[in-house]
Design an enzyme around this catalytic site. Structure first.
Site, PDB file in Angstrom:
ATOM      1  N   SER A   1     -11.541  -7.027   6.396  1.00  0.00           N
ATOM      2  CA  SER A   1     -12.857  -6.420   5.505  1.00  0.00           C
ATOM      3  C   SER A   1     -13.210  -7.448   4.808  1.00  0.00           C
ATOM      4  O   SER A   1     -12.189  -8.141   3.914  1.00  0.00           O
ATOM      5  CB  SER A   1     -12.505  -5.243   4.806  1.00  0.00           C
TER       6      SER A   1
ATOM      7  N   ARG B   1      -0.426   2.708  12.739  1.00  0.00           N
ATOM      8  CA  ARG B   1      -1.470   1.836  12.227  1.00  0.00           C
ATOM      9  C   ARG B   1      -1.285   1.537  10.904  1.00  0.00           C
ATOM     10  O   ARG B   1      -1.924   0.733  10.246  1.00  0.00           O
ATOM     11  CB  ARG B   1      -2.658   2.457  12.450  1.00  0.00           C
ATOM     12  N   HIS B   2      -0.228   2.123  10.238  1.00  0.00           N
ATOM     13  CA  HIS B   2       0.265   1.699   8.939  1.00  0.00           C
ATOM     14  C   HIS B   2       1.572   1.207   8.528  1.00  0.00           C
ATOM     15  O   HIS B   2       2.473   1.860   9.037  1.00  0.00           O
ATOM     16  CB  HIS B   2      -0.261   3.062   8.057  1.00  0.00           C
TER      17      HIS B   2
ATOM     18  N   GLU C   1       0.752   4.212   1.082  1.00  0.00           N
ATOM     19  CA  GLU C   1      -0.053   5.393   1.902  1.00  0.00           C
ATOM     20  C   GLU C   1       1.310   6.070   2.340  1.00  0.00           C
ATOM     21  O   GLU C   1       2.262   5.352   3.174  1.00  0.00           O
ATOM     22  CB  GLU C   1      -0.881   4.745   2.869  1.00  0.00           C
TER      23      GLU C   1
ATOM     24  N   ARG D   1       0.663  -1.091   0.076  1.00  0.00           N
ATOM     25  CA  ARG D   1       0.080   0.063   0.023  1.00  0.00           C
ATOM     26  C   ARG D   1       0.885   1.062  -0.040  1.00  0.00           C
ATOM     27  O   ARG D   1       1.640   1.442   1.131  1.00  0.00           O
ATOM     28  CB  ARG D   1      -0.730   0.042   1.394  1.00  0.00           C
TER      29      ARG D   1
ATOM     30  N   ARG E   1      -1.713  -6.613  12.011  1.00  0.00           N
ATOM     31  CA  ARG E   1      -2.863  -5.948  12.626  1.00  0.00           C
ATOM     32  C   ARG E   1      -3.414  -6.905  13.564  1.00  0.00           C
ATOM     33  O   ARG E   1      -3.446  -6.539  14.744  1.00  0.00           O
ATOM     34  CB  ARG E   1      -3.606  -5.296  11.809  1.00  0.00           C
TER      35      ARG E   1
ATOM     36  N   GLU F   1     -10.482  -2.379  13.303  1.00  0.00           N
ATOM     37  CA  GLU F   1     -10.746  -3.546  12.114  1.00  0.00           C
ATOM     38  C   GLU F   1      -9.558  -4.249  11.911  1.00  0.00           C
ATOM     39  O   GLU F   1      -8.834  -3.757  11.736  1.00  0.00           O
ATOM     40  CB  GLU F   1     -11.416  -2.672  11.176  1.00  0.00           C
TER      41      GLU F   1
END
Length: 632
Positions: free
Chosen positions: A358, A206-207, A200, A198, A406, A355
């Protein structure tokens, strides 16, 4: 303890045990005791001895009631270099000394040796083991899909773009497309454990830019809940076995990351998204705009955590499912609810208010999928292989993706995903490149010709700033690195070496050059260094590699001449500039050829200024404008 007795802590994995070495006539000499006593922490040894009951409880090891009476010690590998912290310092949590996250993660190999890290990754291995075990028993098949793709998996801009032999390509944001293609190819139940990328540019706890995904995809017969309950069973199988078979590892982690054990219900709570929004709103919760949670908008991180707290309070569980997410919060391939197109047949699984996965039903109708792809601004032609699977007919199917790091972090309450990633990748993982052009290419420290040292003035021009120009003063002593030619200046003072400015070398060499200098300084001069006026990259090296601490001024005043910074100074600086202009100060550029009469005037003005000064003066260098005039 004495010339004839020493205690040793031996460590292997998450286990530590005390050893006792006593000098004995004709068996163990006092020299052997001294030899063992002076071994550095982290030295590798092979030990022989007798296990015996400890004379008193040993508090500082994991094995409290037994110890080793040592008879033989063989040195396998000695540690010769300095390290920023030992395993034991990393595990010792006190008010006066705690190794920061930044230092631990920057020295990952050392940190991974700690019982805490050993415990984390054994638990993580258990998660993967029980994930595979449960799905294998249900006759799922493990697949391995490519991570190079011709189109983005999720849409949007958070993808790493590559030049694939002159053609555009991307690193996979998930194995989503490949999983669905496998379902279309009649592999009815599949799972994968593999990397996910990712792009980001987010540096939060959290990333990560790369993590490990645990992905599931399966054909469904009548309802997407078939997939939801399969995933639910998988996760509860993981939870149950971790707390039954990994208790020593979990206890080791709790030493550094204290937390309560995860709580879940036998019958998992399934909460409609609209019900979650209602619980939040009735509690009085408001978003950053002061509005209650909408049933048609995704939850923010803050909303997730608050809902998790409210669910734990009401239903006594850390683990639950949010069902029927709004379409605005889901990717293009998610199947809409047949009765309400604003909702989708999708869900999130939540652990401790965050979360962890998903999932939901995927669109299997070719025309509907193509319409959705075009609606998010993507070109279906870039996903031809994927689209062919649906043109050739695909069965109804559903699935999910779990982030391994996570899930690990939330079960163990680590607080930072990086601790659950063996070698984490985030936007700042790799060092910045060196300066593309040096003023003096022949004076590089990356390839010094043997027998010559680069001129100091050229090193300052290549790698230095205004602080380094002070090194031309006679008060500074210059150390040069034999290997690279790098330079560090210092001034001896009261048993310390005051070092002003960064080392003059390529920034990628900071760590090795600083280590060589500090070793020389200790052995040859018996001095301890204090660095002042250094820039952030070198400050980071001192902090992470050598565990230096920083004192910073609470107030400082600088004129920033870069990027027109001088045009935005505070009123005091502006006042000084106006005063100089009113006094008739003018700027005249002579280049490097300054007339002798001008030099004489300048030298006399400097003397007048020095004679007029009163009180203590602190200055980095004398005012010597004609030294290294070429670079002034």
């Amino acid at each position: 303890m004495s010339a004839k007795l020493c205690f040793v802590v031996f460590r292997e994995g998450i286990t530590t045990i005390q050893g006792v070495l006593r000098a004995k006539d004709h068996e163990i000499s006092e020299n052997m005791v001294r030899f063992v006593e002076h071994m550095r922490p982290g030295t590798l040894v092979l030990v022989r001895g007798r296990l015996k009951q400890a004379e008193q409880k040993v508090k500082l090891t994991t094995l409290h009631d037994i110890e080793i009476e040592i008879t033989h010690v063989h040195l396998e590998t000695a540690r010769t270099v300095s390290i920023p912290f030992s395993v034991y310092e990393a595990e010792a949590i006190t008010d006066n000394h705690q190794i920061s996250d930044h230092v631990r993660l920057a020295n990952r190999i050392l940190d991974l040796r700690t019982p805490t890290s050993q415990g984390i990754f054994r638990v993580q291995a258990g998660i993967c083991r029980y994930f595979r075990e449960y799905l294998d028993d249900l006759r799922f098949m493990e697949i391995h899909t490519p991570k190079l793709q011709g189109g983005a998996t999720e849409g949007g801009s958070e993808v790493f773009k590559l030049n694939y032999f002159g053609r555009p390509a991307f690193l996979a944001q998930s194995p989503q497309l490949a999983k669905q293609m496998s379902i279309s190819a009649d592999f009815q139940h599949v799972y994968e454990v593999g990397p996910v990328f990712r792009a980001e540019n987010s540096n939060t706890p959290r990333h990560l830019t790369e993590y490990t995904g645990l992905d599931i995809e399966m054909v469904i017969d009548t309802h997407y809940y078939e997939a939801m309950y399969t995933i639910d069973g998988t996760l509860k199988h993981i939870f149950k076995n971790l707390y039954e078979k990994y208790l020593p590892e979990i206890q080791a982690v709790k030493h550094h990351f204290p937390h309560e054990d995860l709580v879940w219900l036998e019958d998992t709570l399934v909460l409609p998204f609209s019900e979650g929004a209602r619980i939040l709103s009735e509690s009085g919760w408001k978003n950053d705009d002061g509005e209650p949670q909408s049933a048609l908008e995704d939850l923010s991180t803050r909303a997730e955590r608050e809902l998790g707290r409210l669910v734990k309070e009401k239903y006594k569980t850390d683990y639950y499912i949010l069902d029927k997410f709004p379409a605005s919060a889901r990717p293009f391939y998610t199947m809409p609810d047949a009765n309400n197109p604003q909702l989708t047949n999708s869900f999130d699984f939540m652990v401790r208010g965050q979360e962890i996965l998903s999932g939901g039903q995927r669109i299997h109708d070719y025309a509907m999928l193509k319409k959705n792809i075009e609606a998010v601004g993507m070109d279906p032609d870039t996903l031809k292989e994927y689209m062919d699977g649906f043109a050739y007919v695909a069965p109804p199917h559903a699935g999910a993706g779990i982030g391994l790091e996570r899930l690990t972090s939330l079960i163990l309450e680590l607080g930072n995903l990086r601790y659950a990633s063996m070698y984490h990748r985030d936007p700042k993982s790799f060092p910045e490149g060196a300066k593309s052009e040096l003023r003096y290419p022949d004076a590089t420290t990356l390839s010094r010709p043997k027998g010559t040292l680069q001129p100091l003035e050229q090193l300052v021009a290549n790698y230095g700033d205004s602080t380094n120009t002070s090194w031309m003063d006679e008060r500074y002593k210059i150390w040069r690195d034999n290997k690279t030619g790098a330079a560090i200046a210092y001034t001896p003072l009261h048993g310390r070496a005051i070092c002003a400015g960064d080392p003059l070398c390529d920034s990628r060499q900071y760590g090795d050059v600083a280590e060589a200098f500090m070793h020389w300084l200790k052995e040859e001069k018996n001095l301890k260094p204090i660095w002042i006026l250094i820039n952030e990259p070198f400050q980071g090296v001192l902090g992470t590699r050598f565990n230096f601490r920083t004192f910073s001024p609470s107030v400082e005043q600088r004129v920033d001449l870069s990027k027109d910074g001088f045009m935005h100074q505070d009123k005091d600086i502006e006042r000084k500039i106006r005063h100089s202009k009113n006094e008739g100060v003018e700027v005249e550029d002579y280049g490097s050829k300054i007339p002798d009469e001008v030099k004489a005037k300048v030298d006399q003005r400097i003397k007048d200024w020095q004679n007029d000064r009163t009180g203590e003066q602190v200055h980095l260098s004398d005012v010597t404008p004609w030294v290294d005039q070429e670079h002034r």
